[in-house]
Write a protein that holds these residues in place. Sequence first.
Motif, PDB file in Angstrom:
ATOM      1  N   CYS A 114       0.835  -1.211   0.000  1.00 50.07           N
ATOM      2  CA  CYS A 114       0.000   0.000   0.000  1.00 50.07           C
ATOM      3  C   CYS A 114       0.866   1.257   0.000  1.00 50.07           C
ATOM      4  O   CYS A 114       0.587   2.217  -0.727  1.00 50.07           O
ATOM      5  CB  CYS A 114      -0.915   0.011   1.227  1.00 50.07           C
ATOM      6  SG  CYS A 114      -2.185  -1.269   1.236  1.00 50.07           S
ATOM      7  N   LEU A 170      -7.313   1.484 -10.605  1.00 50.31           N
ATOM      8  CA  LEU A 170      -7.152   0.702  -9.382  1.00 50.31           C
ATOM      9  C   LEU A 170      -8.407  -0.075  -8.997  1.00 50.31           C
ATOM     10  O   LEU A 170      -8.338  -1.282  -8.718  1.00 50.31           O
ATOM     11  CB  LEU A 170      -6.758   1.622  -8.228  1.00 50.31           C
ATOM     12  CG  LEU A 170      -5.279   1.948  -8.031  1.00 50.31           C
ATOM     13  CD1 LEU A 170      -5.108   2.881  -6.844  1.00 50.31           C
ATOM     14  CD2 LEU A 170      -4.475   0.683  -7.812  1.00 50.31           C
ATOM     15  N   LEU A 171      -9.542   0.608  -8.963  1.00 49.66           N
ATOM     16  CA  LEU A 171     -10.756   0.014  -8.413  1.00 49.66           C
ATOM     17  C   LEU A 171     -11.251  -1.196  -9.212  1.00 49.66           C
ATOM     18  O   LEU A 171     -11.507  -2.258  -8.621  1.00 49.66           O
ATOM     19  CB  LEU A 171     -11.842   1.079  -8.293  1.00 49.66           C
ATOM     20  CG  LEU A 171     -12.915   0.836  -7.221  1.00 49.66           C
ATOM     21  CD1 LEU A 171     -12.278   0.643  -5.862  1.00 49.66           C
ATOM     22  CD2 LEU A 171     -13.879   2.021  -7.173  1.00 49.66           C
ATOM     23  N   TRP A 173      -9.634  -3.208 -11.088  1.00 51.10           N
ATOM     24  CA  TRP A 173      -8.629  -4.275 -11.129  1.00 51.10           C
ATOM     25  C   TRP A 173      -8.105  -4.642  -9.744  1.00 51.10           C
ATOM     26  O   TRP A 173      -7.054  -5.266  -9.620  1.00 51.10           O
ATOM     27  CB  TRP A 173      -7.461  -3.831 -12.011  1.00 51.10           C
ATOM     28  CG  TRP A 173      -7.831  -3.652 -13.451  1.00 51.10           C
ATOM     29  CD1 TRP A 173      -8.249  -2.511 -14.060  1.00 51.10           C
ATOM     30  CD2 TRP A 173      -7.841  -4.657 -14.475  1.00 51.10           C
ATOM     31  NE1 TRP A 173      -8.517  -2.722 -15.389  1.00 51.10           N
ATOM     32  CE2 TRP A 173      -8.267  -4.034 -15.673  1.00 51.10           C
ATOM     33  CE3 TRP A 173      -7.517  -6.018 -14.498  1.00 51.10           C
ATOM     34  CZ2 TRP A 173      -8.396  -4.735 -16.871  1.00 51.10           C
ATOM     35  CZ3 TRP A 173      -7.633  -6.718 -15.683  1.00 51.10           C
ATOM     36  CH2 TRP A 173      -8.065  -6.082 -16.855  1.00 51.10           C
ATOM     37  N   ARG A 174      -8.854  -4.289  -8.704  1.00 54.00           N
ATOM     38  CA  ARG A 174      -8.333  -4.484  -7.350  1.00 54.00           C
ATOM     39  C   ARG A 174      -8.125  -5.957  -6.994  1.00 54.00           C
ATOM     40  O   ARG A 174      -7.257  -6.280  -6.164  1.00 54.00           O
ATOM     41  CB  ARG A 174      -9.277  -3.832  -6.324  1.00 54.00           C
ATOM     42  CG  ARG A 174     -10.680  -4.411  -6.273  1.00 54.00           C
ATOM     43  CD  ARG A 174     -11.559  -3.601  -5.322  1.00 54.00           C
ATOM     44  NE  ARG A 174     -12.908  -4.115  -5.200  1.00 54.00           N
ATOM     45  CZ  ARG A 174     -13.886  -3.860  -6.044  1.00 54.00           C
ATOM     46  NH1 ARG A 174     -13.651  -3.063  -7.093  1.00 54.00           N
ATOM     47  NH2 ARG A 174     -15.092  -4.365  -5.871  1.00 54.00           N
ATOM     48  N   HIS A 175      -8.886  -6.871  -7.602  1.00 53.70           N
ATOM     49  CA  HIS A 175      -8.768  -8.292  -7.253  1.00 53.70           C
ATOM     50  C   HIS A 175      -7.563  -8.968  -7.901  1.00 53.70           C
ATOM     51  O   HIS A 175      -7.195 -10.073  -7.504  1.00 53.70           O
ATOM     52  CB  HIS A 175     -10.047  -9.038  -7.640  1.00 53.70           C
ATOM     53  CG  HIS A 175     -11.251  -8.583  -6.867  1.00 53.70           C
ATOM     54  ND1 HIS A 175     -11.415  -8.814  -5.521  1.00 53.70           N
ATOM     55  CD2 HIS A 175     -12.359  -7.880  -7.274  1.00 53.70           C
ATOM     56  CE1 HIS A 175     -12.571  -8.295  -5.117  1.00 53.70           C
ATOM     57  NE2 HIS A 175     -13.157  -7.714  -6.153  1.00 53.70           N
ATOM     58  N   PHE A 177      -4.783  -6.782  -8.983  1.00 53.49           N
ATOM     59  CA  PHE A 177      -3.698  -5.800  -8.957  1.00 53.49           C
ATOM     60  C   PHE A 177      -2.542  -6.267  -8.081  1.00 53.49           C
ATOM     61  O   PHE A 177      -1.379  -5.977  -8.356  1.00 53.49           O
ATOM     62  CB  PHE A 177      -4.228  -4.452  -8.455  1.00 53.49           C
ATOM     63  CG  PHE A 177      -3.274  -3.310  -8.654  1.00 53.49           C
ATOM     64  CD1 PHE A 177      -3.153  -2.696  -9.886  1.00 53.49           C
ATOM     65  CD2 PHE A 177      -2.481  -2.857  -7.607  1.00 53.49           C
ATOM     66  CE1 PHE A 177      -2.265  -1.645 -10.082  1.00 53.49           C
ATOM     67  CE2 PHE A 177      -1.590  -1.810  -7.791  1.00 53.49           C
ATOM     68  CZ  PHE A 177      -1.491  -1.202  -9.028  1.00 53.49           C
ATOM     69  N   ALA A 192      -6.876  -6.372  -2.014  1.00 54.59           N
ATOM     70  CA  ALA A 192      -8.118  -6.004  -2.704  1.00 54.59           C
ATOM     71  C   ALA A 192      -9.109  -5.345  -1.741  1.00 54.59           C
ATOM     72  O   ALA A 192      -9.886  -4.469  -2.137  1.00 54.59           O
ATOM     73  CB  ALA A 192      -8.745  -7.236  -3.347  1.00 54.59           C
ATOM     74  N   ILE A 195      -7.738  -1.624  -1.164  1.00 53.96           N
ATOM     75  CA  ILE A 195      -7.634  -0.723  -2.321  1.00 53.96           C
ATOM     76  C   ILE A 195      -8.716   0.358  -2.336  1.00 53.96           C
ATOM     77  O   ILE A 195      -8.418   1.512  -2.709  1.00 53.96           O
ATOM     78  CB  ILE A 195      -7.613  -1.536  -3.634  1.00 53.96           C
ATOM     79  CG1 ILE A 195      -6.194  -2.069  -3.875  1.00 53.96           C
ATOM     80  CG2 ILE A 195      -8.064  -0.696  -4.829  1.00 53.96           C
ATOM     81  CD1 ILE A 195      -6.008  -2.838  -5.154  1.00 53.96           C
ATOM     82  N   PRO A 196      -9.992   0.090  -1.948  1.00 54.73           N
ATOM     83  CA  PRO A 196     -10.954   1.207  -1.877  1.00 54.73           C
ATOM     84  C   PRO A 196     -10.483   2.336  -0.955  1.00 54.73           C
ATOM     85  O   PRO A 196     -10.695   3.522  -1.258  1.00 54.73           O
ATOM     86  CB  PRO A 196     -12.224   0.538  -1.334  1.00 54.73           C
ATOM     87  CG  PRO A 196     -12.124  -0.879  -1.824  1.00 54.73           C
ATOM     88  CD  PRO A 196     -10.668  -1.209  -1.736  1.00 54.73           C
ATOM     89  N   CYS A 199      -7.874   4.293  -2.766  1.00 54.32           N
ATOM     90  CA  CYS A 199      -8.479   5.211  -3.733  1.00 54.32           C
ATOM     91  C   CYS A 199      -8.856   6.537  -3.074  1.00 54.32           C
ATOM     92  O   CYS A 199      -8.648   7.616  -3.650  1.00 54.32           O
ATOM     93  CB  CYS A 199      -9.703   4.566  -4.376  1.00 54.32           C
ATOM     94  SG  CYS A 199      -9.316   3.175  -5.471  1.00 54.32           S
TER      95      CYS A 199
END
Length: 301
Positions: A114, A170-171, A173-175, A177, A192, A195-196, A199
């Motif tokens: 992160c 990002l959002l 493709w978060r699973h 990425f 994943a 990631i929200p 963002c």
Amino acid sequence: MFLSSFAAVLLHTCLCRFLTYKTSMGIAGAALSTGLALWFNVILLVIYMRYSSACEKSRAFVFKEVLSCVKEIFSYGVPSAAMICLEWWSFELLILLSGLLPDSMLETSVLSICLTIASLHFFVPYGISAAASTRVSNELGAGNPKAARLSVIVATIIGLIEPIMVVTVLLPWRHVFGYIFSNEVEVVNYLAQIIPLICISVFMDSLQAVFSGVARGTGRQHIGAYINLGAYYLVGIPVAALLCFVAKWRGKGLWAGIVSGTTVQALVLALVTASTNWQKQANNARERMQEKPVAANNGAA
């Protein structure tokens, strides 16, 4: 600056691969290549400043003149460094706190990823921040408060558009990425979930970078340093600790806490920017410029 940095990156890429894989140095070779590439960049810039005609009028050869500027440089440089360091150290502190969690290896791995994502993104709004700082300071020094205010508006708009572009990548493709950084399914799935929050952090980081640049451009770095101190160490870190260890949110709580600090930082800097009297700032800039010859004459006397 761009060309010298690009040359340093090329050197670092080749040197890092050679020292890491073709010698017995291993990870130490990667560290050495980073140091050598940075010094290479410094040497290129020194050569440019020494021999380029663009820097001819700004060279100082008299040692006494150099010493007379040290205090002024430090008066702006130290608060500017404090603004960045106070923010960056709070993110590093998250990694240390994550080591106190039960599954510390997973937590520190995910939070390190992160932090890597956040730091890679930060250089984009930091560039916008540098442009805003330069434009605002130039326009205020030239006595153009309306142009300075317009520069702030333009930088803010760009600062809003840029994170939208990042979030749209990002959002969705978060699973998947996380596979860029790790092959561990547990790490990828945990990332994943965070990631929200990243963002939201991207949005707040872009805005605070722009407003921090405006603060530096108006010569109010000390105000930015106080804001960062309060936002991250009176709000961000305590909230992160509560959400992590009391609410049991673990790594998600740590990052949510630092997002709250970034949000407070962006909001307070936005209020400071919105309440700025641009005509007064232009007058202050002109007064500072007029004081320098007087100080020089006094020193000569």
